[in-house]
Design a protein around this motif. Structure first.
Motif, PDB file in Angstrom:
ATOM      1  N   ALA A 286      29.537  31.159  38.649  1.00  0.00           N
ATOM      2  CA  ALA A 286      29.943  30.351  39.798  1.00  0.00           C
ATOM      3  C   ALA A 286      29.135  30.720  41.035  1.00  0.00           C
ATOM      4  O   ALA A 286      28.665  31.855  41.157  1.00  0.00           O
ATOM      5  N   LYS A 287      29.014  29.741  41.934  1.00  0.00           N
ATOM      6  CA  LYS A 287      28.291  29.981  43.196  1.00  0.00           C
ATOM      7  C   LYS A 287      29.266  30.336  44.320  1.00  0.00           C
ATOM      8  O   LYS A 287      28.991  31.174  45.146  1.00  0.00           O
ATOM      9  N   ARG A 288      30.415  29.612  44.331  1.00  0.00           N
ATOM     10  CA  ARG A 288      31.402  29.872  45.391  1.00  0.00           C
ATOM     11  C   ARG A 288      32.757  30.146  44.738  1.00  0.00           C
ATOM     12  O   ARG A 288      33.253  29.319  43.971  1.00  0.00           O
ATOM     13  N   VAL A 289      33.328  31.278  45.071  1.00  0.00           N
ATOM     14  CA  VAL A 289      34.543  31.710  44.371  1.00  0.00           C
ATOM     15  C   VAL A 289      35.686  31.920  45.368  1.00  0.00           C
ATOM     16  O   VAL A 289      35.485  32.540  46.421  1.00  0.00           O
ATOM     17  N   ALA A 290      36.861  31.397  45.013  1.00  0.00           N
ATOM     18  CA  ALA A 290      38.082  31.655  45.802  1.00  0.00           C
ATOM     19  C   ALA A 290      38.959  32.596  44.995  1.00  0.00           C
ATOM     20  O   ALA A 290      39.255  32.317  43.826  1.00  0.00           O
ATOM     21  N   THR A 304      33.424  41.745  41.324  1.00  0.00           N
ATOM     22  CA  THR A 304      32.763  41.458  40.044  1.00  0.00           C
ATOM     23  C   THR A 304      32.031  40.119  40.143  1.00  0.00           C
ATOM     24  O   THR A 304      30.867  39.998  39.725  1.00  0.00           O
ATOM     25  N   ALA A 305      32.713  39.112  40.717  1.00  0.00           N
ATOM     26  CA  ALA A 305      32.088  37.785  40.846  1.00  0.00           C
ATOM     27  C   ALA A 305      30.785  37.877  41.652  1.00  0.00           C
ATOM     28  O   ALA A 305      29.781  37.240  41.331  1.00  0.00           O
ATOM     29  N   ARG A 306      30.809  38.706  42.681  1.00  0.00           N
ATOM     30  CA  ARG A 306      29.603  38.891  43.512  1.00  0.00           C
ATOM     31  C   ARG A 306      28.464  39.463  42.672  1.00  0.00           C
ATOM     32  O   ARG A 306      27.320  39.025  42.757  1.00  0.00           O
ATOM     33  N   ARG A 307      28.809  40.436  41.836  1.00  0.00           N
ATOM     34  CA  ARG A 307      27.776  41.061  40.990  1.00  0.00           C
ATOM     35  C   ARG A 307      27.258  40.103  39.921  1.00  0.00           C
ATOM     36  O   ARG A 307      26.164  40.278  39.418  1.00  0.00           O
ATOM     37  N   LEU A 308      28.081  39.101  39.585  1.00  0.00           N
ATOM     38  CA  LEU A 308      27.664  38.151  38.549  1.00  0.00           C
ATOM     39  C   LEU A 308      26.986  36.930  39.171  1.00  0.00           C
ATOM     40  O   LEU A 308      26.875  35.889  38.527  1.00  0.00           O
ATOM     41  N   GLY A 309      26.567  37.054  40.408  1.00  0.00           N
ATOM     42  CA  GLY A 309      25.694  36.032  40.994  1.00  0.00           C
ATOM     43  C   GLY A 309      26.327  35.070  41.973  1.00  0.00           C
ATOM     44  O   GLY A 309      25.639  34.177  42.471  1.00  0.00           O
ATOM     45  N   SER A 312      28.885  33.186  47.506  1.00  0.00           N
ATOM     46  CA  SER A 312      29.953  33.509  48.450  1.00  0.00           C
ATOM     47  C   SER A 312      31.279  33.644  47.714  1.00  0.00           C
ATOM     48  O   SER A 312      31.559  32.910  46.764  1.00  0.00           O
ATOM     49  N   VAL A 313      32.038  34.623  48.142  1.00  0.00           N
ATOM     50  CA  VAL A 313      33.333  34.915  47.523  1.00  0.00           C
ATOM     51  C   VAL A 313      34.331  35.137  48.656  1.00  0.00           C
ATOM     52  O   VAL A 313      34.047  35.911  49.583  1.00  0.00           O
TER      53      VAL A 313
END
Ligand SMILES: Cc1cc2nc3c(=O)[nH]c(=O)nc-3n(C[C@H](O)[C@H](O)[C@H](O)COP(=O)(O)OP(=O)(O)OC[C@H]3O[C@@H](n4cnc5c(N)ncnc54)[C@H](O)[C@@H]3O)c2cc1C
Length: 468
Positions: A286-290, A304-309, A312-313
Motif C-alpha cells: 500500500a501507498k497510504r495506510v490508515a 511495519t507498513a512504513r518498512r514495507l514501502g 504515508s501512514v
C-alpha cells in the motif's frame, strides 16, 4: 568515587532514514561502559519504590548495584529470581509506567525520562550473558511423576512451563501455531524484538525438558477433558491469550484492503511475507495506510507498513496524546519514522472504489469530555466535522478479545461477559478442578510481564496442588 552521571545514558538507535528500509532491530542497546554508568545512577533507596512498580517484584536496586560493579552474572541471577525472560522484558516492558515511573532519580528531575533506565540495563545484562555464553544452568528437582499440560506457548504458558519443569514435573506445551512464542513470535516485529532472542529462550525451555507440541489446537485436536481424563495429565494451565481482534463495526469494513493489525503482523512476522525468497505468503502492498488505534499493536502495524514501502501512514485515534496507550519509546520511534498522528479523530465510514477496494476513510473530529470508566477522558464526536483521509489500506488495531474456542468446548470453565476466564485470584484455578489459567485469557489484552507473572503464580499453585 561515584562517577554517576546526572542524565540518563542515551541508547543508540538505527538512524530513522536507514531503519525504515530494513527489519533489523531499531534500538542497539547499551555498551558495557554505559550499562555500568547507568547502574551507578541508582540511589539504592531504602524503600525501593521501583520494586513496587515492577509487576513481578524484581529486586531492582540489587541487580543495579551488581551491574554497577560489572558483576553481570550476579545481576542476571537476581533478575531471574523473579523474571524468566529479561532480554525480552528489557525490550518490551512499558517501564515508564512501571518501575521507572516510581524511580526517585526521575522524580528528583521531575521527568520519567531521567529515571534510571532500568529496562535498558536489564536488556544489557541479559544480552551480555547470552552473547558471552555465560547463562547459568537452572537446577531441576528430581522427577515427581506428575504431568502438566500447558495450552499456548506465549509468555504466560512459557513461564508456567519453566517453573513446573524446574520442580520436576513432566510438562507438555500444546501450541496451535507452527512456531512457539505467542505474541512474542507472531505479533511483535523483528525490529523491536529479534526472533533469534525468542528462539533462544524456547531452546532454554526445551533444555529444561519441556516438550512443545506445535500445530495442536486444544478444543479441536484434543479437548481439556481428554487431556485430563484420557492423556493422563494431572493438571492443566491455559494461557491461550487474547488473539481475537475487535473491529470498528462501521460501513465499508468488509472492503478489500481492511485487515486486523493482528493478521497483518502475523503475515509479516510469523509467515515472513516480506521476504519473498523464503515465503509465499501474500501481504497487501500500500501507498497510504490508515491505522486505527494507538496501542503497541497500532505502533507495530504502522511502522511495519512504513518498512514495507508505504509513503504515508497515519495513526488515527479518538483521544489525545496523553491517552495514547503505547510504550513511550514506540511512539517516539514511530514519529521519527514519519508516522503521522491524527489524534482526536474517529472513523465514520470506509469508502470503496468500483471494485470494492478501500479508497479512503471518512473521519469525525473529536473533543475530550468527562473521564469514563477507564479514568481516561471520553472522546466526543463533533457533528458536522467530517473529512476524508485517502488511503489504500486500513489496519484495525483497537484491541483484542479472548479466543472463544476453549470456552465453547469446555463449558465447565466460567467466563465473564468479555469471555475472559474467571479464576481464583490467589491460585489462578478456574471453576474446573485442576485447570488453571493466566495471562491475557484472564486479564484481557495486557502485557508480557503481567502474563509471565501469572504463569509463575499459577505454577506455584499447581505445584502445591500436585503435592496434595
Ligand atoms: C502486536 C502486539 C504488540 C505488543 N507489544 C507489547 C509490548 O511492547 N509490551 C508488552 O508488555 N506487551 C505487548 N503486547 C501484549 C503482550 O504481547 C501480551 O499481553 C502477552 O503476549 C500475553 O501473553 P499470553 O501468554 O497470555 O498470550 P499470547 O502471547 O497471546 O500467547 C497465547 C498462545 O496461545 C496459543 N493458543 C491460543 N488458543 C489455543 C488453543 N486453543 N490451543 C493451543 N494453543 C492456543 C496462541 O497461538 C498463542 O501462541 C503486544 C501485543 C501485540 C498483539
Amino acid at each position: 568515587m561515584n562517577r554517576a552521571k546526572e542524565h540518563t545514558e542515551i541508547m543508540k538507535n538505527q538512524d530513522p532514514s536507514v531503519r525504515i528500509n530494513n527489519m533489523n532491530e531499531v534500538a542497539l542497546g547499551y555498551t558495557k561502559e554505559q550499562a555500568i554508568l547507568e547502574s551507578e545512577r541508582c540511589l539504592n533507596c531504602k524503600t525501593k519504590p521501583c520494586v513496587n512498580g515492577c509487576p513481578v517484584g524484581i529486586d531492582i536496586p540489587k541487580f543495579l548495584s551488581e551491574a554497577a560493579v560489572g558483576d553481570f552474572d550476579k545481576a542476571l541471577s537476581t533478575i531471574k529470581e523473579s523474571s524468566l525472560f529479561p532480554s525480552i522484558c528489557g525490550r518490551v516492558c512499558p517501564q515508564e509506567k512501571q518501575c521507572q515511573k516510581e524511580c526517585t532519580v526521575g522524580k528528583m528531575h521531575k521527568s520519567v525520562d531521567e529515571a534510571v533506565a532500568i529496562g535498558r540495563v536489564e536488556r544489557f545484562v541479559a544480552d551480555y550473558e547470552r552473547e558471552n555464553g555465560k547463562e547459568s544452568k537452572p537446577v531441576i528437582a528430581k522427577k515427581t511423576g506428575k504431568k502438566v499440560a500447558i495450552v499456548g506457548s506465549g509468555p504466560a504458558g512459557a513461564a508456567c512451563a519453566a517453573d513446573l519443569a524446574k520442580n520436576g514435573h513432566e510438562v507438555h506445551i500444546f501450541e496451535a501455531l507452527h512456531e512457539a512464542g505467542g505474541v512474542l513470535t507472531y505479533g511483535i516485529p523483528e525490529f523491536r524484538l529479534p526472533k533469534a532472542i525468542v528462539k533462544k529462550e524456547f531452546e532454554n525451555l526445551e533444555a529444561l525438558g519441556v516438550k512443545i507440541h506445535l500445530d495442536t489446537l486444544v478444543g479441536r485436536t484434543r479437548s481439556i477433558d481428554q487431556l485430563m481424563n484420557e492423556d493422563g495429565f494431572n493438571a492443566v494451565f491455559i494461557g491461550s491469550g487474547a488473539g481475537l481482534p475487535n473491529f470498528l463495526n462501521i460501513p465499508g469494513e468488509n472492503a478489500v484492503g481492511v485487515l486486523s493489525a493482528n493478521e497483518y503482523l502475523s503475515r509479516i512476522n510469523l509467515m515472513k511475507a516480506y521476504d519473498t525468497s523464503i515465503s509465499r505468503t501474500p501481504y497487501p502492498r500500500a501507498k497510504r495506510v490508515a491505522v486505527f488505534g494507538a496501542g503497541n499493536v497500532a505502533m507495530d502495524a504502522s511502522r511495519t507498513a512504513r518498512r514495507l514501502g508505504a509513503e504515508s501512514v497515519a495513526i488515527i485515534y479518538r483521544r489525545g496524546e496523553e491517552e495514547v496507550p503505547a510504550r513511550k519509546e514506540e511512539v517516539a520511534h514511530a514519529k521519527e519514522e514519519g508516522i503521522e498522528f491524527m489524534l482526536l479523530h474517529a472513523p465514520k465510514e470506509i469508502l470503496t472504489d468500483e471494485n470494492g477496494r478501500v479508497k479512503g476513510v471518512v473521519l469525525y473530529e473529536c473533543k475530550l469530555g468527562e473521564p469514563d470508566a477507564s479514568g481516561r477522558r471520553r472522546p466526543e464526536i463533533i457533528q458536522g466535522s467530517e473529512k476524508v483521509y485517502d488511503c489504500d489500506l486500513v489496519l484495525v488495531a483497537i484491541g483484542n478479545a479472548s479466543n472463544p474456542l476453549i470456552k465453547m468446548t469446555t463449558p465447565e470453565i466460567e467466563t465473564n461477559q468479555r469471555g475472559n476466564f474467571i479464576v481464583n485470584p490467589d491460585t489462578l484455578e478456574t471453576s474446573m478442578k485442576g485447570v488453571y489459567a493466566g495471562g491475557d485469557i484472564v486479564l484481557g489484552a495486557a502485557t508480557v510481564i503481567l502474563a509471565m507473572g501469572q504463569g509463575r503464580k499459577a505454577a506455584a499453585a499447581i505445584n502445591k496442588y500436585l503435592a496434595e
